[in-house]
Design an enzyme around this catalytic site. Structure first.
Site, short mmCIF file in Angstrom:
data_model
loop_
_atom_site.label_atom_id
_atom_site.label_comp_id
_atom_site.label_asym_id
_atom_site.label_seq_id
_atom_site.Cartn_x
_atom_site.Cartn_y
_atom_site.Cartn_z
N ASP A 49 35.41 30.52 -4.36
CA ASP A 49 34.15 31.02 -3.79
C ASP A 49 33.05 31.00 -4.85
O ASP A 49 33.16 31.62 -5.90
CB ASP A 49 34.38 32.45 -3.28
N THR A 90 29.72 31.42 2.74
CA THR A 90 31.18 31.48 2.73
C THR A 90 31.84 31.08 4.05
O THR A 90 32.76 30.27 4.08
CB THR A 90 31.64 32.89 2.32
N ASN A 111 27.59 33.47 7.79
CA ASN A 111 28.55 34.58 7.76
C ASN A 111 28.28 35.50 8.94
O ASN A 111 29.19 35.97 9.61
CB ASN A 111 28.41 35.36 6.45
N LYS A 172 38.60 38.13 0.93
CA LYS A 172 37.70 38.21 2.08
C LYS A 172 38.42 37.80 3.35
O LYS A 172 39.13 36.78 3.36
CB LYS A 172 36.50 37.28 1.87
N ASP A 173 38.19 38.53 4.43
CA ASP A 173 38.84 38.19 5.70
C ASP A 173 38.47 36.78 6.16
O ASP A 173 39.33 36.00 6.57
CB ASP A 173 38.50 39.22 6.78
N ASP A 363 33.37 26.81 -1.59
CA ASP A 363 32.69 26.97 -0.30
C ASP A 363 31.17 26.83 -0.43
O ASP A 363 30.47 26.71 0.57
CB ASP A 363 33.05 28.31 0.34
N HIS A 364 30.68 26.84 -1.66
CA HIS A 364 29.26 26.63 -1.98
C HIS A 364 29.14 26.79 -3.48
O HIS A 364 30.10 27.19 -4.16
CB HIS A 364 28.36 27.65 -1.26
N HIS A 497 23.07 32.05 -3.09
CA HIS A 497 23.27 30.70 -2.57
C HIS A 497 22.82 30.67 -1.11
O HIS A 497 22.35 31.67 -0.58
CB HIS A 497 24.75 30.31 -2.67
#
Length: 563
Positions: A49, A90, A111, A172-173, A363-364, A497
């Site tokens: 992440d 994310t 998100n 993170k879920d 993811d970024h 981001h």
């Protein structure tokens, strides 16, 4: 004379036939057949992440031989790998890696986003149709219900008649749920606070497996309740800025932002185990749990391919709080490198070297702290959102007589109330254009596009191409804002981001293991290419919304000799 010649000719033919037969016997014809797929016992997908590509090169001399360097030296490095859409956040990032497409198709446009049909904000993985497992809070009310397409993990489950296992793991879920897909055996995420346990959703199961219960009951997580100091002498951290500076956040209860960070002393002020998420210890906890899953689920134990999806979330928390140029980020990646080495060593021992395949991406990426860039005489800045909103409300009141024509502003997208505009006899397309022109005049806004531009044009390059790939007609807004390069809407400390700019899109892509060549490329690759590449390796169907292309130069299909 003729009879003699005939006899001689017959004898010669017999000799030739015997000689040919002998040669054929000694040198059988060998046929080269190329395999059409590889069957690793286990595929491990790793998403880091908020990892910029240059973290790989910038901290290279700090890394050991068993983590990032092993992936580069034994595998394939795609050096020019990018997200081809915005917003770069994310939820969309994890969905795009695993679906092989963009938000325009898979539907995870942020998100959180404003749901035009429901008239309220929604969360990318939220689902109150299910209950929490492993906690009494609502932190487990999650599912992949808002993701509209299949994932590479779904396709593996379908291809193997659900005999291949799929497990997702992340702090993170959304980093666990979206990669695991719709048909996963399980996805687990971390609940901090007072408990510090791994939990899940009733979408997957009715109770935690024994190995998860045992892990939660162990002292593993509690062992990280300790001071965070640099792993190596801080004077060797020459690839980051000063330890004490004005560009980093300060943890609640702490005197400053310098090492060491005495976590036990500020434990309660920072919500207990939640504080570990913003330290490299969160990544180590994730590694511990992923290795427990490897053992507890017996992943990679047979010839039917399993899939373990791991997301390291702490790098994002650290980056947001301390910033791209901080010593905290450098230390976090040095420690992550060690955690990767732990994973690869365990895979060698349990699954077998050469019997598994790994890919690693992000993811970024992230922008450097604009206040630091400004002090370094580099163009950058901050959007004054409150001032923009006040100015825009004045425009709406003057132009339309009401501010109610706008429902929401999120992810740099403006959502309009089409019913009110229609009742006012205002053309939607013209309203979009008028508002876009107004917003373009605001300081810090570099470009503005309308929903109709996304509908009517087919962009193939540049910022509009990236925006269009992130534009979902049923879910996205009416007006899309693009801040100037280096401008963000955020605090003056820490990095963020989300933009279509290259500092948010350029991320690593490393692959190694079974079926992967050794090498590198500077040819452009894009995030949606990952899933079809892995699908081609495994010989399974692409995810059903795939828009990416397999990266052919990465794959190696060995030929076999058949007599």
């Amino acid at each position: 004379m003729k009879t003699t010649n005939l006899v001689v000719s017959i004898l010669a033919l017999c000799v030739l036939s015997i000689s040919y037969g002998q040669r054929k016997k000694k040198n059988p014809v060998q046929i080269q057949k190329e395999t059409i797929s590889q069957t690793p016992k286990l595929v491990v997908g790793i998403v880091v992440d908020q990892m910029r590509y240059d973290y790989l090169t910038r901290f290279w001399n700090q890394y050991g031989e068993g983590g990032f360097k092993r992936m580069v030296n034994e595998g394939f490095n795609c050096k020019n790998n990018h997200y081809n859409y915005a917003p770069t956040s994310t939820g969309p990032g994890h969905a795009s890696v695993y679906t092989g497409t963009t938000p325009a198709t898979h539907g995870i446009i942020g998100n959180n986003w404003y749901d035009k049909a429901l008239g309220k904000d929604v969360y990318c993985a939220g689902d109150d149709n299910f209950t929490s497992i492993g906690t009494t809070s609502d932190a487990g009310q999650m599912s992949p219900n808002r993701m509209l397409t299949t994932t590479i993990t779904d396709q593996l489950r379908l291809h193997t008649q659900k005999r291949g296992k799929v497990i997702g793991v992340a702090l993170k879920d959304r980093g666990a749920v979206l990669p695991a897909g719709h048909a996963a055996n399980a996805a687990y995420w971390f609940e901090g606070g007072e408990m510090g346990n791994w939990i899940t959703s009733s979408y997957y199961m009715n109770k935690l497996p024994q190995w998860v219960t045992d892990f939660n009951a162990s002292n593993v997580v509690e062992s990280y309740k300790k001071t965070w100091n640099t792993l190596k002498p801080i004077e060797t951290y020459v690839e980051s800025g000063l330890d004490i500076n004005n560009y980093e956040g300060i943890l609640k209860g702490a005197e400053n932002n310098a090492f060491p960070h005495d976590l036990p002393a500020i434990w309660e002020e920072n919500m207990g185990f939640d504080i570990l998420k913003a330290t490299p210890y969160g990544n180590s906890i994730t590694t511990d749990f992923a290795l427990a899953a490897l053992e507890g689920e017996d992943l990679g134990a047979d010839t039917i391919t399993d899939f373990l999806a791991i997301s390291f979330s702490s790098t994002d928390y650290v980056g947001h709080f301390f910033g791209v140029n901080s010593k905290e980020v450098e230390d976090t990646y040095i420690r992550l490198d060690q955690d990767l080495a732990r994973i690869f060593t365990a895979l060698d021992e349990k699954v077998g070297k050469g019997e598994y395949t790994v890919f690693l991406t992000a993811d970024h990426a992230a922008v450097n702290v604009p206040s630091y860039l400004m002090d370094s005489k580099i163009p950058a800045g901050y959007l004054d959102i409150k001032d923009m909103e006040a100015k825009f409300d004045e425009f709406l009141q003057y132009k339309y007589g009401t501010t109610d024509v706008v429902k929401d502003l999120s992810n740099y997208q403006l959502f309009l109330d089409h019913k009110i505009l229609t009742n006012l006899d205002i053309d939607i397309k013209e309203a979009q254009k008028d508002m876009a022109m107004e917003l373009l005049s605001y300081e810090g806004i570099g470009r503005v596009y309308t929903g109709y531009q996304m509908w009517e044009n087919e962009y193939t390059e540049g910022i509009p191409y990236i925006l269009q790939n992130g534009y979902n007609p049923k879910r996205s807004g009416d007006v899309l804002l693009v801040p100037n390069t280096g401008y963000i809407s955020y605090s003056r400390t820490g990095s963020t981001h989300g933009s279509a700019q290259i500092y948010d899109t350029h991320v690593p892509l490393l692959l190694f293991g079974k079926g992967i060549k050794q090498g590198s490329t500077v040819n452009r690759t894009e995030i949606p290419d990952i899933a079809p590449t892995i699908a081609s390796l495994l010989g399974i169907a692409f995810p059903n919304g795939t828009t990416g292309e397999p990266i052919g130069e990465v794959l190696e299909f060995k030929s076999i000799t058949v007599d």
